[in-house]
Design an enzyme around this catalytic site. Structure first.
Site, PDB file in Angstrom:
ATOM      1  N   ASP A 150       0.814  -1.226   0.000  1.00  0.00           N
ATOM      2  CA  ASP A 150       0.000   0.000   0.000  1.00  0.00           C
ATOM      3  C   ASP A 150       0.842   1.268   0.000  1.00  0.00           C
ATOM      4  OD1 ASP A 150      -2.266  -1.575   0.062  1.00  0.00           O
ATOM      5  OD2 ASP A 150      -2.369  -1.560   2.248  1.00  0.00           O
ATOM      6  N   LYS A 192       1.991   2.115  -5.157  1.00  0.00           N
ATOM      7  CA  LYS A 192       2.556   1.547  -6.398  1.00  0.00           C
ATOM      8  C   LYS A 192       1.680   1.865  -7.613  1.00  0.00           C
ATOM      9  CE  LYS A 192       2.415  -2.451  -4.326  1.00  0.00           C
ATOM     10  NZ  LYS A 192       2.212  -2.095  -2.901  1.00  0.00           N
ATOM     11  N   GLY A 209      -4.489  -4.110  -3.936  1.00  0.00           N
ATOM     12  CA  GLY A 209      -5.467  -3.067  -4.260  1.00  0.00           C
ATOM     13  C   GLY A 209      -4.666  -1.846  -4.622  1.00  0.00           C
ATOM     14  N   HIS A 210      -4.588  -1.535  -5.903  1.00  0.00           N
ATOM     15  CA  HIS A 210      -3.746  -0.431  -6.373  1.00  0.00           C
ATOM     16  C   HIS A 210      -4.637   0.711  -6.848  1.00  0.00           C
ATOM     17  CE1 HIS A 210      -0.127  -3.334  -7.170  1.00  0.00           C
ATOM     18  NE2 HIS A 210      -0.574  -3.375  -5.939  1.00  0.00           N
ATOM     19  N   GLN A 260       2.108  -6.094  -3.079  1.00  0.00           N
ATOM     20  CA  GLN A 260       2.522  -6.221  -1.678  1.00  0.00           C
ATOM     21  C   GLN A 260       3.832  -5.447  -1.462  1.00  0.00           C
ATOM     22  OE1 GLN A 260       1.420  -9.496  -3.344  1.00  0.00           O
ATOM     23  NE2 GLN A 260      -0.473  -8.486  -2.819  1.00  0.00           N
TER      24      GLN A 260
END
Ligand code: GDP
Ligand code: IMO
Ligand code: MG
Length: 426
Positions: A16, A19, A43-44, A225
């Site tokens: 988080d 990225k 979750g990007h 990650q």
């Protein structure tokens, strides 16, 4: 023809870091964007022109309409979640079918993998990892056990293979006495997802990528990650199940170490962690609340509160070493606006002993802090480093000296536009 390069953009702490935002900003410089590890546990978030997208399996290069995006062999993919994510992008006007290629070697997350994820977590009780519940661990376990199903399998004799693996999972669940679940409607959607995925280019992305590199094309490998969640190098057993580091780029895309160019290590101006596990810099006071609320530190996938603390130089040094980071990217500095003092953890201490290195067992260590003056200005409206207040410039210089690596990009807000390139040697 000069051989192209694979640059890696890697989260180097607990995920988080931002990225998705930076991959989106960097995409115009590349021909291909490729995910090499993880799956819908990621979750990007990407924000531009007043729009917000959260991507889980699809690379963050998808918004640049001319670029090829690849889901590599090191990834795991859930057809139902993939379908939901892809349809949302298609509805927003992004054509995916010609630009998104999926490795036939990536592994499939079955509905029963998700049940197993819940069952294993329940069995661990107080020692639960706090997974995202997306079936990541059980899918990578099947990969390592050589019992998994791969995306390419949906093109050959699939119903039989699916039924065999599902039966195997059901047996494990019976053995665990975990029988109170019903996947019937989920399974229907999952099968629709499989049909939907067949419409995409499922291919040997390893050969494809290497051919493109030979033609001089450049690739951006998008990490998922972060290093501290890596199966080998993270805070085991409180980790994810894939290789999130530069080594994982090579195995997860099938490219040689010689093709790696720049390694961008991305981190926040402070630290967060979601899920259980050691986190020596964690704060439990109003500073933590303040960072969480200003930084919106709630999980993009699960909505859980992210644990917050000051920046951790022990973890950063370790991650820079493992990944061979050549440039650092610091995110969310704007969240620290208005603090009189900010702190940086320079070492860990336990039983009167200090270490600057990452210990085997990160439980019970206390942070040793260096205090630095904060800044009162609003960084989010700044557009060049010349506008930075002196104390913020000093914070950057302090980190660069401690980490022996240049910080070349600073993000001062969630929008694509709030990204400042810096020239440390100028
Ligand atoms: P990822 O998983 O590494 O792509 O990061 P996430 O998307 O899970 O979390 C990063 C969060 O921070 C998202 O909500 C972004 O919109 C937001 N964000 C990214 N960069 C900045 C920044 O510089 N400042 C602020 N305030 N928010 C940012
Ligand atoms: P991005 O790519 C933050 C964490 C989970 C849990 C542990 C194992 O958005 O940075 P898993 O479901 O992978 O078995 O969970 O890893 N985790 C993440 N934390 N960002 C992520 O991805 C994460 N992916 C997994 O919270 O502690
Ligand atoms: Mg995320």
């Amino acid at each position: 023809m000069t051989q192209g390069k694979v640059d890696a953009l890697l989260g180097i702490v607990f995920g988080d870091e931002g990225k998705g935002k930076v991959v989106d900003v960097f995409t115009p410089r590349y021909d291909v964007v490729a995910r090499f590890a993880g799956g819908p546990n990621a979750g990007h978030t990407i924000i531009f022109d007043g729009k917000k997208f959260v991507l889980r399996s699809i690379p963050s290069g998808i918004f640049d309409k001319g670029k090829l995006n690849i889901i590599g062999n090191g990834c795991v993919i859930a057809p139902d979640l993939f379908m939901a994510e892809a349809k949302e992008l298609e509805a927003a006007g992004y054509d995916l079918r010609s630009r998104l290629h999926i490795s036939s070697r990536a592994h499939l997350i079955l509905p029963t993998h998700r049940v197993l994820d819940r069952a294993y977590e329940a069995a661990k009780g107080k020692k639960a990892v706090g997974t995202t519940g997306k079936g990541i661990g059980p899918t990578y376990s099947d990969k390592a056990s050589r019992t998994g199903l791969r995306v390419g399998d949906i093109l050959r004799d699939f119903p039989k293979r699916y039924a065999a693996l599902k039966a195997r999972h059901e047996q494990i669940l019976r053995d665990l006495n975990y029988t109170d679940y019903d996947i019937s409607s989920e399974e229907q959607l999952w099968m629709q997802g499989v049909e939907y995925m067949r419409q995409f280019c499922i291919t040997d992305t390893v050969t494809e990528l290497n051919r493109l590199l030979a033609q001089g094309k450049n690739v951006l490998a998008e990490g998922a990650q972060g290093t501290m969640l890596d199966i080998d190098h993270g805070t085991y057993p409180f980790v994810s199940s894939s290789s999130t580091t530069t080594g994982g780029v090579c195995t997860g895309l099938g490219v040689s170490p010689r093709s790696i160019g720049e390694v961008y290590g991305i981190f926040k101006a402070y630290s967060t962690r979601v899920g259980a596990g050691p986190f020596p810099v964690e704060l439990f006071d109003e500073t933590s609340q303040r960072i969480r609320s200003i930084g919106h530190e709630y999980g993009a996938v699960t909505g859980r509160d992210r644990r917050c603390g000051w920046v951790d130089l022990v973890a950063l040094r370790y991650a820079i070493m493992i990944n061979g980071v050549t440039q650092l990217i610091m995110m969310k500095s704007d969240v620290l606006d208005g603090f009189d003092t900010i702190r940086a953890c320079v070492a860990y201490e336990r039983d009167g002993q200090q270490t600057p290195d990452m210990p085997f067992d990160t439980e019970g260590w206390q942070p040793v802090y260096r205090d630095l003056p904060g800044w009162q200005e609003d960084l989010s409206s700044m557009t060049s480093e010349e506008q930075f207040p002196k104390t913020f410039a000093d914070y950057i210089n302090f980190l660069e000296t401690e980490l022996q690596t240049p910080i070349t990009i600073l993000s001062v807000g969630p929008d694509r536009a709030q990204t400042i390139t810096r020239h440390p040697n100028s």
